[in-house]
Design a protein around this motif. Structure first.
Motif, PDB file in Angstrom:
ATOM      1  N   LEU A  27     -33.874  83.339 -31.229  1.00 50.28           N
ATOM      2  CA  LEU A  27     -34.390  84.451 -32.023  1.00 50.28           C
ATOM      3  C   LEU A  27     -33.510  84.767 -33.225  1.00 50.28           C
ATOM      4  CD1 LEU A  27     -35.710  86.850 -29.227  1.00 50.28           C
ATOM      5  CD2 LEU A  27     -37.056  85.527 -30.868  1.00 50.28           C
ATOM      6  N   LYS A  28     -32.270  84.291 -33.203  1.00 51.69           N
ATOM      7  CA  LYS A  28     -31.370  84.481 -34.336  1.00 51.69           C
ATOM      8  C   LYS A  28     -31.363  83.282 -35.285  1.00 51.69           C
ATOM      9  CE  LYS A  28     -28.280  87.648 -31.867  1.00 51.69           C
ATOM     10  NZ  LYS A  28     -26.961  87.816 -31.209  1.00 51.69           N
ATOM     11  N   GLY A  29     -32.328  82.369 -35.087  1.00 54.52           N
ATOM     12  CA  GLY A  29     -32.454  81.241 -36.001  1.00 54.52           C
ATOM     13  C   GLY A  29     -31.681  80.004 -35.603  1.00 54.52           C
ATOM     14  N   GLY A  30     -31.212  79.954 -34.350  1.00 57.90           N
ATOM     15  CA  GLY A  30     -30.478  78.788 -33.882  1.00 57.90           C
ATOM     16  C   GLY A  30     -31.389  77.706 -33.339  1.00 57.90           C
ATOM     17  N   ILE A  31     -30.831  76.521 -33.102  1.00 61.23           N
ATOM     18  CA  ILE A  31     -31.573  75.415 -32.503  1.00 61.23           C
ATOM     19  C   ILE A  31     -30.861  75.003 -31.217  1.00 61.23           C
ATOM     20  CG2 ILE A  31     -32.506  74.673 -34.707  1.00 61.23           C
ATOM     21  CD1 ILE A  31     -30.504  72.380 -34.757  1.00 61.23           C
ATOM     22  N   VAL A  69     -33.385  71.733 -37.645  1.00 61.05           N
ATOM     23  CA  VAL A  69     -33.856  70.688 -36.728  1.00 61.05           C
ATOM     24  C   VAL A  69     -34.003  69.361 -37.467  1.00 61.05           C
ATOM     25  CG1 VAL A  69     -35.790  69.908 -35.302  1.00 61.05           C
ATOM     26  CG2 VAL A  69     -34.995  72.271 -35.138  1.00 61.05           C
ATOM     27  N   PHE A  70     -34.633  69.406 -38.639  1.00 63.77           N
ATOM     28  CA  PHE A  70     -34.793  68.177 -39.430  1.00 63.77           C
ATOM     29  C   PHE A  70     -33.433  67.569 -39.771  1.00 63.77           C
ATOM     30  CE2 PHE A  70     -39.084  69.895 -40.772  1.00 63.77           C
ATOM     31  CZ  PHE A  70     -39.802  68.869 -40.191  1.00 63.77           C
ATOM     32  N   LYS A  71     -32.492  68.419 -40.152  1.00 63.83           N
ATOM     33  CA  LYS A  71     -31.174  67.928 -40.536  1.00 63.83           C
ATOM     34  C   LYS A  71     -30.438  67.334 -39.338  1.00 63.83           C
ATOM     35  CE  LYS A  71     -26.932  69.329 -42.917  1.00 63.83           C
ATOM     36  NZ  LYS A  71     -26.201  70.451 -43.584  1.00 63.83           N
ATOM     37  N   ALA A  72     -30.513  67.992 -38.188  1.00 64.40           N
ATOM     38  CA  ALA A  72     -29.817  67.518 -36.988  1.00 64.40           C
ATOM     39  C   ALA A  72     -30.327  66.156 -36.553  1.00 64.40           C
ATOM     40  CB  ALA A  72     -29.982  68.529 -35.858  1.00 64.40           C
ATOM     41  N   LYS A  73     -31.638  65.937 -36.681  1.00 62.85           N
ATOM     42  CA  LYS A  73     -32.251  64.682 -36.255  1.00 62.85           C
ATOM     43  C   LYS A  73     -32.247  63.610 -37.341  1.00 62.85           C
ATOM     44  CE  LYS A  73     -36.218  64.597 -34.217  1.00 62.85           C
ATOM     45  NZ  LYS A  73     -35.990  63.690 -33.072  1.00 62.85           N
ATOM     46  N   ASP A  74     -31.890  64.012 -38.559  1.00 66.24           N
ATOM     47  CA  ASP A  74     -32.018  63.119 -39.711  1.00 66.24           C
ATOM     48  C   ASP A  74     -33.471  62.664 -39.833  1.00 66.24           C
ATOM     49  OD1 ASP A  74     -31.205  61.740 -41.949  1.00 66.24           O
ATOM     50  OD2 ASP A  74     -30.616  59.937 -40.853  1.00 66.24           O
ATOM     51  N   THR A  95     -40.615  65.753 -19.775  1.00 60.64           N
ATOM     52  CA  THR A  95     -40.731  64.383 -20.286  1.00 60.64           C
ATOM     53  C   THR A  95     -39.339  63.940 -20.753  1.00 60.64           C
ATOM     54  OG1 THR A  95     -41.447  65.215 -22.469  1.00 60.64           O
ATOM     55  CG2 THR A  95     -43.168  64.586 -20.899  1.00 60.64           C
ATOM     56  N   VAL A  96     -39.028  64.110 -22.024  1.00 64.11           N
ATOM     57  CA  VAL A  96     -37.717  63.713 -22.553  1.00 64.11           C
ATOM     58  C   VAL A  96     -36.913  64.959 -22.911  1.00 64.11           C
ATOM     59  CG1 VAL A  96     -38.722  61.585 -23.437  1.00 64.11           C
ATOM     60  CG2 VAL A  96     -38.514  63.555 -24.957  1.00 64.11           C
ATOM     61  N   PHE A  97     -35.679  64.773 -23.379  1.00 66.15           N
ATOM     62  CA  PHE A  97     -34.868  65.904 -23.817  1.00 66.15           C
ATOM     63  C   PHE A  97     -35.425  66.423 -25.139  1.00 66.15           C
ATOM     64  CE2 PHE A  97     -31.067  67.258 -21.598  1.00 66.15           C
ATOM     65  CZ  PHE A  97     -30.668  68.351 -22.343  1.00 66.15           C
ATOM     66  N   GLY A  98     -35.524  67.754 -25.262  1.00 66.71           N
ATOM     67  CA  GLY A  98     -36.116  68.351 -26.446  1.00 66.71           C
ATOM     68  C   GLY A  98     -35.138  69.174 -27.259  1.00 66.71           C
ATOM     69  N   LEU A  99     -35.436  69.315 -28.544  1.00 71.91           N
ATOM     70  CA  LEU A  99     -34.664  70.155 -29.456  1.00 71.91           C
ATOM     71  C   LEU A  99     -35.606  71.225 -30.002  1.00 71.91           C
ATOM     72  CD1 LEU A  99     -32.034  70.738 -30.978  1.00 71.91           C
ATOM     73  CD2 LEU A  99     -32.781  69.100 -32.731  1.00 71.91           C
ATOM     74  N   ALA A 100     -35.238  72.493 -29.815  1.00 74.22           N
ATOM     75  CA  ALA A 100     -36.179  73.578 -30.072  1.00 74.22           C
ATOM     76  C   ALA A 100     -35.689  74.594 -31.083  1.00 74.22           C
ATOM     77  CB  ALA A 100     -36.485  74.302 -28.757  1.00 74.22           C
ATOM     78  N   CYS A 101     -36.684  75.222 -31.746  1.00 77.07           N
ATOM     79  CA  CYS A 101     -36.454  76.407 -32.570  1.00 77.07           C
ATOM     80  C   CYS A 101     -37.727  77.243 -32.517  1.00 77.07           C
ATOM     81  CB  CYS A 101     -36.121  76.022 -34.014  1.00 77.07           C
ATOM     82  SG  CYS A 101     -37.496  75.303 -34.956  1.00 77.07           S
ATOM     83  N   VAL A 102     -37.657  78.504 -32.950  1.00 82.36           N
ATOM     84  CA  VAL A 102     -38.874  79.306 -33.017  1.00 82.36           C
ATOM     85  C   VAL A 102     -39.756  78.767 -34.143  1.00 82.36           C
ATOM     86  CG1 VAL A 102     -37.885  81.385 -32.001  1.00 82.36           C
ATOM     87  CG2 VAL A 102     -37.714  81.022 -34.465  1.00 82.36           C
TER      88      VAL A 102
END
Length: 201
Positions: free
Chosen positions: A17-21, A45-50, A28-35
């Motif tokens: 809720l504070k804008g973190g990921i 998220v885009f930057k972390a995953k390239d 299924t697989v490991f996920g990376l999340a944001c609101v």
């Protein structure tokens, strides 16, 4: 990056809720999340995953009612939802205006699923809004299933990591339900045969 246990759900909620990921294991697989409605968090998220920004991020909801709030659901899609959700299936719908065009890379569709994982469903309910959840890996690399592997690859690029492995063995089935006829885009744990039989009932 902070490491969390599943008991730390409220702390994970606060980060989101504070804008973190945050990365966590799914059914299924490991996920990376944001609101879903925080543009800066989406960019993280885009930057972390390239990952290229033109590749839209899929969404997770906690129930069918939440999907109805953000997307237009066809008759065939509703049959599939009732048969296989929660579960390892992502349906692509026409999005409603409540979802910003930036979220879907300026496409009029969005992929949504309800995970078969009580902890994630409870997290989404606690957050009070859908999450965007993509695979927690470097774009183009294989999906990850263990939290230690996510820590190795993404540790300094994300805000939090839940120390709970993914429960599945492959990515979800993807079905495009945004047009007049459904299209199986990726076959995963739920087969094309199962889907076709469901919509013919």
């Amino acid at each position: 990056m902070n490491l969390y246990k599943t008991e730390d759900k409220e702390l994970v909620k606060d980060i989101l809720l504070k804008g973190g990921i945050v990365a966590f294991g799914t059914d299924t697989v490991f996920g990376l999340a944001c609101v879903y409605d925080d543009i800066k968090a989406i960019d993280k998220v885009f930057k972390a995953k390239d990952r290229e920004a033109k590749k839209a991020l899929p969404m997770m909801c906690s129930n069918i009612e939440m999907i109805d709030e953000v997307a237009y659901v066809s008759e065939d899609a509703r049959k599939i939802m009732k048969a296989f959700m929660p579960g390892a299936i992502t349906l692509i719908y026409k999005k409603k205006a409540v979802i910003d065009d930036y979220v879907t890379s300026f496409k009029d569709t969005i992929g949504i699923r309800i995970p078969d994982d009580e902890w994630i469903l409870s997290l989404i309910e606690s957050v009070g809004k859908p999450l965007l959840v993509t695979s927690a890996n470097i774009s183009g690399e294989p999906a990850l299933f263990k939290w230690q592997d996510v820590q190795r690859d993404l540790g300094d690029k994300i805000d939090g990591l839940v120390m709970k492995d993914a429960l599945g063995y492959q990515s979800s089935t993807i079905v495009d339900c945004s047009g007049e006829n459904i299209k199986i885009l990726r076959e995963g744990p739920i087969s094309e045969k199962q889907i076709i039989e469901t919509i013919r009932r």
